[in-house]
Every structure is written in structure tokens, then in C-alpha cells.
Design a protein around this motif. Structure first.
Motif, PDB file in Angstrom:
ATOM      1  N   UNK A 199       0.833  -1.207   0.000  1.00 52.89           N
ATOM      2  CA  UNK A 199       0.000   0.000   0.000  1.00 52.89           C
ATOM      3  C   UNK A 199       0.867   1.256   0.000  1.00 52.89           C
ATOM      4  N   UNK A 200       1.926   1.245   0.801  1.00 53.65           N
ATOM      5  CA  UNK A 200       2.823   2.400   0.878  1.00 53.65           C
ATOM      6  C   UNK A 200       3.571   2.575  -0.439  1.00 53.65           C
ATOM      7  N   UNK A 201       4.052   1.478  -1.000  1.00 47.90           N
ATOM      8  CA  UNK A 201       4.786   1.555  -2.266  1.00 47.90           C
ATOM      9  C   UNK A 201       3.920   2.145  -3.374  1.00 47.90           C
ATOM     10  N   UNK A 202       2.650   1.770  -3.404  1.00 50.15           N
ATOM     11  CA  UNK A 202       1.747   2.247  -4.448  1.00 50.15           C
ATOM     12  C   UNK A 202       1.060   3.555  -4.079  1.00 50.15           C
ATOM     13  N   UNK A 203       1.245   4.017  -2.837  1.00 51.00           N
ATOM     14  CA  UNK A 203       0.587   5.244  -2.397  1.00 51.00           C
ATOM     15  C   UNK A 203      -0.918   5.104  -2.326  1.00 51.00           C
ATOM     16  N   UNK A 207       8.389  -9.185 -10.597  1.00 53.69           N
ATOM     17  CA  UNK A 207       7.073  -8.824 -11.105  1.00 53.69           C
ATOM     18  C   UNK A 207       6.818  -7.337 -10.911  1.00 53.69           C
ATOM     19  N   UNK A 208       6.035  -6.777 -11.801  1.00 55.43           N
ATOM     20  CA  UNK A 208       5.646  -5.370 -11.758  1.00 55.43           C
ATOM     21  C   UNK A 208       4.242  -5.281 -11.159  1.00 55.43           C
ATOM     22  N   UNK A 209       4.106  -4.511 -10.082  1.00 56.78           N
ATOM     23  CA  UNK A 209       2.783  -4.368  -9.456  1.00 56.78           C
ATOM     24  C   UNK A 209       1.770  -3.734 -10.405  1.00 56.78           C
ATOM     25  N   UNK A 210       2.249  -3.063 -11.437  1.00 56.37           N
ATOM     26  CA  UNK A 210       1.356  -2.428 -12.403  1.00 56.37           C
ATOM     27  C   UNK A 210       0.949  -3.331 -13.552  1.00 56.37           C
ATOM     28  N   UNK A 243      -1.010  -5.847 -15.782  1.00 56.99           N
ATOM     29  CA  UNK A 243      -2.444  -6.124 -15.845  1.00 56.99           C
ATOM     30  C   UNK A 243      -2.660  -7.625 -15.917  1.00 56.99           C
ATOM     31  N   UNK A 244      -3.520  -8.138 -15.029  1.00 62.96           N
ATOM     32  CA  UNK A 244      -3.843  -9.557 -14.990  1.00 62.96           C
ATOM     33  C   UNK A 244      -5.128  -9.819 -15.761  1.00 62.96           C
ATOM     34  N   UNK A 245      -5.412 -11.076 -16.103  1.00 65.33           N
ATOM     35  CA  UNK A 245      -6.698 -11.396 -16.724  1.00 65.33           C
ATOM     36  C   UNK A 245      -7.845 -10.842 -15.881  1.00 65.33           C
ATOM     37  N   UNK A 246      -8.775 -10.175 -16.530  1.00 69.42           N
ATOM     38  CA  UNK A 246      -9.851  -9.496 -15.813  1.00 69.42           C
ATOM     39  C   UNK A 246      -9.690  -7.995 -15.835  1.00 69.42           C
ATOM     40  N   UNK A 247      -8.487  -7.522 -16.246  1.00 72.22           N
ATOM     41  CA  UNK A 247      -8.292  -6.093 -16.455  1.00 72.22           C
ATOM     42  C   UNK A 247      -7.751  -5.311 -15.280  1.00 72.22           C
ATOM     43  N   UNK A 248      -7.555  -5.970 -14.125  1.00 74.89           N
ATOM     44  CA  UNK A 248      -7.010  -5.258 -12.967  1.00 74.89           C
ATOM     45  C   UNK A 248      -5.524  -5.559 -12.827  1.00 74.89           C
ATOM     46  N   UNK A 249      -4.793  -4.640 -12.231  1.00 76.24           N
ATOM     47  CA  UNK A 249      -3.359  -4.839 -12.065  1.00 76.24           C
ATOM     48  C   UNK A 249      -3.081  -5.809 -10.913  1.00 76.24           C
ATOM     49  N   UNK A 250      -1.839  -6.280 -10.874  1.00 78.24           N
ATOM     50  CA  UNK A 250      -1.413  -7.123  -9.766  1.00 78.24           C
ATOM     51  C   UNK A 250      -1.565  -6.373  -8.451  1.00 78.24           C
ATOM     52  N   UNK A 265      -3.670  -3.964  -7.749  1.00 81.84           N
ATOM     53  CA  UNK A 265      -5.104  -3.886  -7.437  1.00 81.84           C
ATOM     54  C   UNK A 265      -5.570  -5.155  -6.736  1.00 81.84           C
ATOM     55  N   UNK A 266      -5.195  -6.287  -7.282  1.00 85.34           N
ATOM     56  CA  UNK A 266      -5.625  -7.569  -6.721  1.00 85.34           C
ATOM     57  C   UNK A 266      -5.063  -7.795  -5.333  1.00 85.34           C
TER      58      UNK A 266
END
Length: 360
Positions: free
Chosen positions: A74-78, A206-209, A211-218, A220-221
Motif C-alpha cells: 500500500x505504501x509503495x503504491x501510495x 514482477x511489476x505491481x502495475x 495487468x492480470x486477466x480481468x483487467x485489474x493490475x497485480x 489492485x488484486x
């Protein structure tokens, strides 16, 4: 040589910033008011009136927890708008498994240097979690401790108190062989296993940004807030249709279910009875995790289990689904030494059938 008089602000602590935060979060606390608490902040302690909440012969139940290293992501992604829900969920879900209704909540927010925007976002999400759980946010503590935390870092702890009528408390004593185990779907990882998750992400780069199947980023999930099951479960608890509940947290299915079983009962879970969510499969593949590691570290898509009489299983499942839960019939209680066995097949980090057993 003349020395400048020092102030608390010179040491890195701003009393003014703390006072401004209390003023900003006052309306958030008031939004969680419920019978028994007016949710006003500012006193040395919070008051709660059990009689006004409608209890006759209550037992108090208390729980405390944190969010763990999910905060690092959460902190890394702000992104701080969901971690407070996680905090409340980890406590409130632990109360409801004993039949208790969460009544009030207190939080502890600690950081090196107070950022009021971040702190307000976190407390807003705590208030949202309290509204979901039906409990009042009646107080908390904000600690500004220079030198204790890296810049931008913070930590959270939560404390929740609930009550249950003495005759309705769930202890597991009513669990017996032949009863059915229902699994309530999780919203994701919830707040457990993130140290392993972060290790997999780091080693696989892996990049937290992404996009995974379903359209949300890693990201986000991973940051999906923990599901709070309180409102869905309380009616069935009060109707005495639930014999036992287990919140699936650290230790996964395999270690949490035995915590609510008598010594003479064993839980048998069939992993083919619900789909393993893609996020868990991805982590399993990324970390080359065995089925045993998956079911011991993560909830694997089941955030809460309810043990019910076979004759009541259909009705309880229908009631929970009507309340918005996704429910699977995942196993049964059998006679045997207290523990849990999970059986599965391909797709859980194995190309063949597998069995994992834990004895409590």
C-alpha cells in the motif's frame, strides 16, 4: 555559547499536526455511531453502553490484530484507502466466529513523521470498515516517532470489543461428526501471507502495475480489502443454525478449522468444490509452491467457514447468499483425531491428486 531552546517540533514531533488530524477525523468517527456509542473523539477513553445496545446477559469478547506487510505494498503504491478495512476485518471477523457482535473499535497509527493526508485516508478506511462491521470507532492513538520508521512508512494495529449473549456463544462444543462445512468466498488474499507474496514478487521481478486477466493490475488484486462477514453471519448465529465458525487467516484452511473442533472431530475438505482464484494460482506458480504450502499460507479463496447440521445446510447457504456471500459446500466433519485434511487434484501446484493433513 548561547543555545537555542528546543521544542518538541525540533525533535520531529508536531503537536499541531496531531491536533489537526484529530479535528479532521472527528466526522469520520461520528459516521460510525451506533446504539451504545456516540462515537465522539477527544476524551481519555471511549464509553460504550451495553444496555443501550440491547444486551441482557452479555459476555464481552475482545480481539486485536494488524495488517502486516500488506502495508508495504500500500505504501509503495501510495494507496491507503483500503488498509483500514483490512484492519477492522481482521479483528471483527475474529469476534463473530465466537458469535459476538462487534461493538466498538480503537486504532493505533504509528509513523516517523505525520502526513495528515495519509493518516486521514487510513482513518477514513477504518471508519468504512467499522460501518461494514456495524461497530463504532470510539477512539485511537496516533504516534509520531521520529527515527522509528523509514520515511513514508507507518504501521497499524486495531482493537475491537464485541458482545454475545451468554446462551449464544460459539465454542465449538456443538460441532459433531456428520455436519457440513460451508466455505464463504474471500475477496482475495485478505491480510495474510504477504511476506511470502513480496518475496515471490522480488525474486520474479514482477511489476505491481502489470495487468492480470480481468483487467485489474497485480497491485489492485493484492490490495483488495478483506471481506467482513459480520452482517451476513449474525442472523444465522442468532437463529442457532451455525454450530461453529472459523476465520481463515494465517495457517490457512488446514490450521484454522481445527481451532473450532472438539477433540473427537476431524474436518475433511475437498478442494475441487470451489475454484482456486487466479491470483492464488499465479502466486503458486511464481513461487513453485506445493499444495501443502498453499493451503497453510493462504486462504485459497475461502475466507470463512461455517459448520452446520446437514439438515440446515441448504437453508443456511441460501440465507448467506441472500446476504451477499458466495458460498460453497466444501466438506464435512467426521469422527477422528482433531485436525483437518484437504484433498485436491491438478491445478494446485501438482499434476496429480494430493492430500494434506494437519493434526491439532
Amino acid at each position: 555559547m548561547d543555545r537555542k531552546p528546543l521544542t518538541y517540533a525540533d525533535a520531529g514531533v508536531s503537536i499541531d499536526a496531531g491536533n489537526a488530524l484529530v479535528k479532521a477525523i472527528g466526522p469520520l468517527a461520528r459516521s460510525t455511531a451506533r446504539p451504545g456509542a456516540d462515537a465522539e473523539l477527544g476524551g481519555f477513553g471511549g464509553l460504550f453502553d451495553l444496555k443501550a445496545a440491547g444486551f441482557d446477559d452479555p459476555l464481552l469478547v475482545a480481539a486485536n490484530d494488524g495488517v502486516g506487510t500488506k502495508l508495504k505494498i500500500a505504501i509503495e503504491l501510495g494507496r491507503h484507502a483500503g488498509v483500514g478495512v483490512d484492519l477492522v476485518a481482521m479483528c471483527a471477523n475474529d469476534l463473530v466466529v465466537q458469535g459476538a457482535e462487534p461493538l466498538f473499535f480503537l486504532d493505533y497509527f504509528a509513523t516517523g513523521k505525520l502526513d495528515n493526508d495519509v493518516a486521514t485516508a487510513v482513518v477514513a478506511s477504518i471508519a468504512e470498515g467499522c460501518r461494514q462491521a456495524g461497530c463504532a470507532l470510539i477512539g485511537g492513538e496516533t504516534a509520531e516517532m521520529p527515527g522509528m520508521y523509514a520515511p513514508g512508512d507507518y504501521d497499524l494495529a486495531g482493537f475491537c470489543v464485541g458482545a454475545v449473549e451468554r446462551a449464544e456463544v460459539l465454542t465449538g462444543s456443538q460441532v459433531e461428526a456428520g455436519q457440513i462445512i460451508l466455505g464463504l468466498a474471500s475477496s482475495g488474499l485478505h491480510s495474510n501471507g504477504f511476506s511470502l507474496v513480496r518475496k515471490i514478487i522480488a525474486e520474479r521481478e514482477w511489476d505491481l502495475g502489470q495487468v492480470l486477466p480481468g483487467g485489474r493490475t497485480l497491485g489492485d488484486n493484492l490490495l483488495e480489502p478483506t471481506r467482513i462477514y459480520v452482517r451476513a453471519l449474525l442472523p444465522s448465529i442468532r437463529a442457532e443454525n451455525i454450530k461453529g465458525l472459523a476465520h481463515i487467516t494465517g495457517g490457512g484452511l488446514i490450521e484454522n478449522i481445527p481451532r473450532v473442533l472438539p477433540k473427537s472431530c476431524h474436518a475433511v475438505i475437498n478442494a475441487a468444490h470451489w475454484p482456486l482464484p487466479r491470483l492464488f494460482a499465479l502466486l503458486g506458480e511464481g513461487g513453485d509452491l506445493t499444495p501443502a504450502e498453499l493451503v497453510r499460507t493462504f486462504n485459497c479463496g475461502i475466507g470463512m467457514i461455517a459448520i452446520v447440521a446437514a439438515a440446515d445446510a441448504g437453508a443456511v447457504q441460501a440465507d448467506l447468499e441472500q446476504a451477499g456471500e458466495t458460498v460453497f459446500r466444501i466438506g464435512e466433519v467426521v469422527a477422528g483425531a482433531r485436525g483437518c485434511t484437504v484433498q485436491g487434484g491438478p491445478g494446485w501446484g501438482s499434476d496429480e491428486a494430493w492430500t494434506v493433513t494437519h493434526h491439532a
